[in-house]
Motif scaffolding. Structure first.
Motif, PDB file in Angstrom:
ATOM      1  N   TYR A   1      30.262  28.053  32.235  1.00  0.00           N
ATOM      2  CA  TYR A   1      30.534  26.969  31.282  1.00  0.00           C
ATOM      3  C   TYR A   1      31.915  26.346  31.426  1.00  0.00           C
ATOM      4  N   GLY A   2      32.714  26.858  32.388  1.00  0.00           N
ATOM      5  CA  GLY A   2      34.071  26.340  32.547  1.00  0.00           C
ATOM      6  C   GLY A   2      34.119  25.069  33.377  1.00  0.00           C
ATOM      7  N   SER A   3      35.260  24.397  33.295  1.00  0.00           N
ATOM      8  CA  SER A   3      35.490  23.230  34.162  1.00  0.00           C
ATOM      9  C   SER A   3      35.791  23.751  35.574  1.00  0.00           C
ATOM     10  N   GLU A   4      35.729  22.873  36.551  1.00  0.00           N
ATOM     11  CA  GLU A   4      36.029  23.284  37.923  1.00  0.00           C
ATOM     12  C   GLU A   4      37.467  23.818  38.007  1.00  0.00           C
ATOM     13  N   GLU A   5      38.371  23.185  37.267  1.00  0.00           N
ATOM     14  CA  GLU A   5      39.780  23.625  37.282  1.00  0.00           C
ATOM     15  C   GLU A   5      39.885  25.048  36.725  1.00  0.00           C
ATOM     16  N   GLN A   6      39.190  25.294  35.622  1.00  0.00           N
ATOM     17  CA  GLN A   6      39.229  26.642  35.017  1.00  0.00           C
ATOM     18  C   GLN A   6      38.684  27.680  36.005  1.00  0.00           C
ATOM     19  N   LYS A   7      37.592  27.338  36.663  1.00  0.00           N
ATOM     20  CA  LYS A   7      36.991  28.298  37.607  1.00  0.00           C
ATOM     21  C   LYS A   7      37.943  28.590  38.759  1.00  0.00           C
ATOM     22  N   GLN A   8      38.503  27.496  39.326  1.00  0.00           N
ATOM     23  CA  GLN A   8      39.407  27.682  40.472  1.00  0.00           C
ATOM     24  C   GLN A   8      40.643  28.483  40.068  1.00  0.00           C
ATOM     25  N   HIS A   9      41.108  28.221  38.852  1.00  0.00           N
ATOM     26  CA  HIS A   9      42.353  28.861  38.427  1.00  0.00           C
ATOM     27  C   HIS A   9      42.162  30.349  38.119  1.00  0.00           C
ATOM     28  N   TRP A  10      41.064  30.686  37.396  1.00  0.00           N
ATOM     29  CA  TRP A  10      40.954  32.054  36.892  1.00  0.00           C
ATOM     30  C   TRP A  10      40.098  32.993  37.738  1.00  0.00           C
ATOM     31  N   LEU A  11      38.960  32.510  38.250  1.00  0.00           N
ATOM     32  CA  LEU A  11      37.991  33.458  38.821  1.00  0.00           C
ATOM     33  C   LEU A  11      38.505  34.242  40.034  1.00  0.00           C
ATOM     34  N   PRO A  12      39.179  33.618  40.991  1.00  0.00           N
ATOM     35  CA  PRO A  12      39.639  34.435  42.127  1.00  0.00           C
ATOM     36  C   PRO A  12      40.607  35.539  41.693  1.00  0.00           C
ATOM     37  N   LYS A  13      41.484  35.220  40.736  1.00  0.00           N
ATOM     38  CA  LYS A  13      42.430  36.256  40.277  1.00  0.00           C
ATOM     39  C   LYS A  13      41.698  37.353  39.493  1.00  0.00           C
ATOM     40  N   MET A  14      40.649  36.971  38.795  1.00  0.00           N
ATOM     41  CA  MET A  14      39.902  37.981  38.036  1.00  0.00           C
ATOM     42  C   MET A  14      39.084  38.860  38.976  1.00  0.00           C
ATOM     43  N   ALA A  15      38.505  38.260  40.013  1.00  0.00           N
ATOM     44  CA  ALA A  15      37.742  39.057  40.990  1.00  0.00           C
ATOM     45  C   ALA A  15      38.664  40.045  41.703  1.00  0.00           C
ATOM     46  N   ALA A  16      39.919  39.641  41.880  1.00  0.00           N
ATOM     47  CA  ALA A  16      40.887  40.505  42.582  1.00  0.00           C
ATOM     48  C   ALA A  16      41.526  41.531  41.639  1.00  0.00           C
ATOM     49  N   GLY A  17      41.184  41.473  40.353  1.00  0.00           N
ATOM     50  CA  GLY A  17      41.752  42.428  39.389  1.00  0.00           C
ATOM     51  C   GLY A  17      43.185  42.106  39.008  1.00  0.00           C
ATOM     52  N   GLU A  18      43.662  40.909  39.377  1.00  0.00           N
ATOM     53  CA  GLU A  18      45.053  40.543  39.023  1.00  0.00           C
ATOM     54  C   GLU A  18      45.124  40.025  37.594  1.00  0.00           C
ATOM     55  N   VAL A  19      44.022  39.451  37.124  1.00  0.00           N
ATOM     56  CA  VAL A  19      43.941  38.981  35.736  1.00  0.00           C
ATOM     57  C   VAL A  19      42.752  39.696  35.095  1.00  0.00           C
ATOM     58  N   ILE A  20      43.015  40.359  33.979  1.00  0.00           N
ATOM     59  CA  ILE A  20      41.947  41.070  33.264  1.00  0.00           C
ATOM     60  C   ILE A  20      41.591  40.280  32.008  1.00  0.00           C
ATOM     61  N   GLY A  21      40.283  40.230  31.719  1.00  0.00           N
ATOM     62  CA  GLY A  21      39.812  39.463  30.567  1.00  0.00           C
ATOM     63  C   GLY A  21      39.147  40.334  29.523  1.00  0.00           C
TER      64      GLY A  21
END
Ligand code: TGC
Ligand code: FAD
Length: 405
Positions: free
Chosen positions: A128-148
């Motif tokens: 449901y996110g914008s393309e900017e939100q996806k690009q900004h957050w998802l790679p860091k979350m997949a890498a465990g650098e950002v936890i949600g």
């Protein structure tokens, strides 16, 4: 049908040719998996055996989540593993389920961490996110650098999230959030919270970063369940977030409930891992513990318990696997998720209780995994929709009548 002696002999010979199946895979469910699926399962199993089991009891006792394992979990590709692109592994639903099963063999807290990160924090941004939100957050979350974390439940809105009182008032190019979220997994250390709040145009999802003025968290202490997991309150007091942090592509309760479908799916698999851990422990114990001059596994009453446990585990695994196959074909309906979540949590909890009884007094200690799993499963039975709520979801689906209110 009357069969002849030679026919019977041929059948018996054929039976003789079939090797006795393993006690932990009596129905050869392994044969229903692809090589890739088995590889994912075995990789996670090895990680759990090597890095989780040696430390999890201490974390449970101390009431701490093993955060030191996050880099290894990310390295294995388990964060958002069922999502495609943005640094995610893009594996199928069955692989995701098998990973949950093996993680929860270790501890429900570990599976919870991965469920929340992948299905409840990454999935809403992905879907449901914008393309900017996806690009900004998802790679860091997949890498465990950002936890949600995922903030839906409130002190006065648990089973009925439509009763939420957290509000989001639009003010220029910001939203002002006020309210409290309760019982939030990962909340105390998450870098971002996906928070659901009532805006003027309905329920909306917001990405709120730790450190945003007006956003604070406090951990729930003295838990007797999911002790190796962080559970927290999220507080919002005139917390101003940029309007660009709102998830633009969903409105209404459908947003958070569709994320729950993903996480409930993982639970339907995960609890089978906890059940298997209890079963293996009890089976092992029953062969070595001697009372009345024989192993307790030689008593009929113990065998009845073990036979029931083994049979329910097979049924639960088949339920999860068929759900996964449907999901991979895009054919899984939310009511099917409810059937599997409800049955498999119930059976895992029953298994833990029966297995604990086989260990007698030893079953209550942390030396064996069973009581830890049993206590964890009380939470799993309750979160992501209680057993009662899933009963009513199934009841409504098969009768067409709403019995919630
Ligand atoms: P209702 O009127 O039925 O539906 C409202 C809108 O939502 C849609 N919908 C769904 N969409 C996707 N998936 C589902 N499963 C859906 N169920 C409903 C529905 O179509 C409708 O859409 P629209 O577009 O027409 O508006 O809603 P309701 O208010 O009557 O509620 C139904 C109910 C009671 C089943 C629902 O509220 C519910 O499931 N309650 C349980 C709450 C719950 O599960 N909370 C979990 C919080 S998160 C958590 O526990 C994380 S633990 C994590 C961990 O550590 O692992
Ligand atoms: P209530 O809704 O108050 O229910 C109490 C009892 O009433 C239950 O037995 C319930 O089944 C029953 N009941 C309620 N309504 C009905 C009805 N219509 N008919 C019959 N019986 C009914 N939430 C999040 O948003 N994010 C998280 O990350 C998260 N993590 C959690 C972690 C843990 C360890 C726990 C324990 C909970 C977590 N939760 C989270 C909250 C969880 O989803 C809620 O606890 C759950 O939805 C139930 O809500 P409640 O506890 O308020 O119980």
């Amino acid at each position: 049908m009357v069969d002849t002696a030679p026919e019977r002999a041929t059948r018996h010979a054929a039976h003789g040719a079939v090797a006795m199946p393993s006690a932990t895979d009596l129905y050869n469910i392994d044969s229903l998996l692809t090589d890739d699926e088995r590889m994912v399962r075995d990789t996670v199993k090895k990680f759990v055996a090597g890095q989780v089991l040696p430390i999890i009891g201490e974390h449970f006792e101390a009431g701490t989540f093993p955060r030191e394992l996050i880099p290894a979990i990310a390295e294995l590709g388990l964060l958002g593993m069922h999502l495609e692109g943005y640094g995610c592994a893009g594996l199928n639903a069955v692989c995701y389920g098998l990973a949950c099963q093996e993680l929860e063999f270790g501890d429900s807290g570990l599976r919870s961490f991965v469920s929340v990160q992948g299905s409840l924090a990454m999935f809403p941004i992905y879907a449901y996110g914008s393309e900017e939100q996806k690009q900004h957050w998802l790679p860091k979350m997949a890498a465990g650098e950002v936890i949600g974390c995922f903030g839906l439940t409130e002190p006065d809105a648990g089973s009925n999230p439509s009763g939420m009182q957290t509000t989001a008032r639009k003010d220029g190019d910001t939203y002002i959030l006020n309210g409290t979220k309760m019982w939030i997994t990962n909340g105390g250390f998450a870098d971002i919270a996906v928070v659901w709040a009532k805006a003027e145009d309905g329920i909306r999802g917001f990405i709120v970063e730790r450190g945003t003025p007006g956003f604070t968290t406090s951990d729930v202490h003295h838990k007797l369940s999911l002790r190796a997991s962080v559970t927290s309150e999220l507080h919002f007091a005139d917390c101003r977030v940029p309007a660009a942090n709102m998830l633009p592509n969903v409105r209404g309760l459908r947003g958070p409930l569709s994320c729950l479908d993903e996480a409930r799916y993982g639970i339907a698999w995960g609890v089978n891992g906890a059940a298997r851990a209890c079963y293996e422990s009890a089976l092992d114990y029953s062969k070595t513990r001697v009372q009345f001059d024989r192993p307790i596994g030689g008593f009929q009453l113990t065998q009845r318990k073990l036979a029931d446990i083994a049979t329910e585990l097979i049924k639960a695994q088949l339920l999860a696997l068929q759900l996964g196959r449907l999901k991979d074909q895009g054919l899984a309906h939310p009511v099917q998720v409810s059937v599997a979540k409800r049955n498999n949590c119930r059976q895992a909890l029953n298994t833990a209780r029966e297995a604990r009884s086989i260990l007698g007094a030893n079953g209550i200690t942390l030396e064996y995994p069973i009581s830890r799993h049993m206590n964890n499963l009380e939470s799993v039975f309750t979160y992501e929709g209680t057993d009662d709520i899933h009963t009513l979801i199934i009841g409504q689906a098969i009768t067409g009548l709403n019995a919630f209110a």
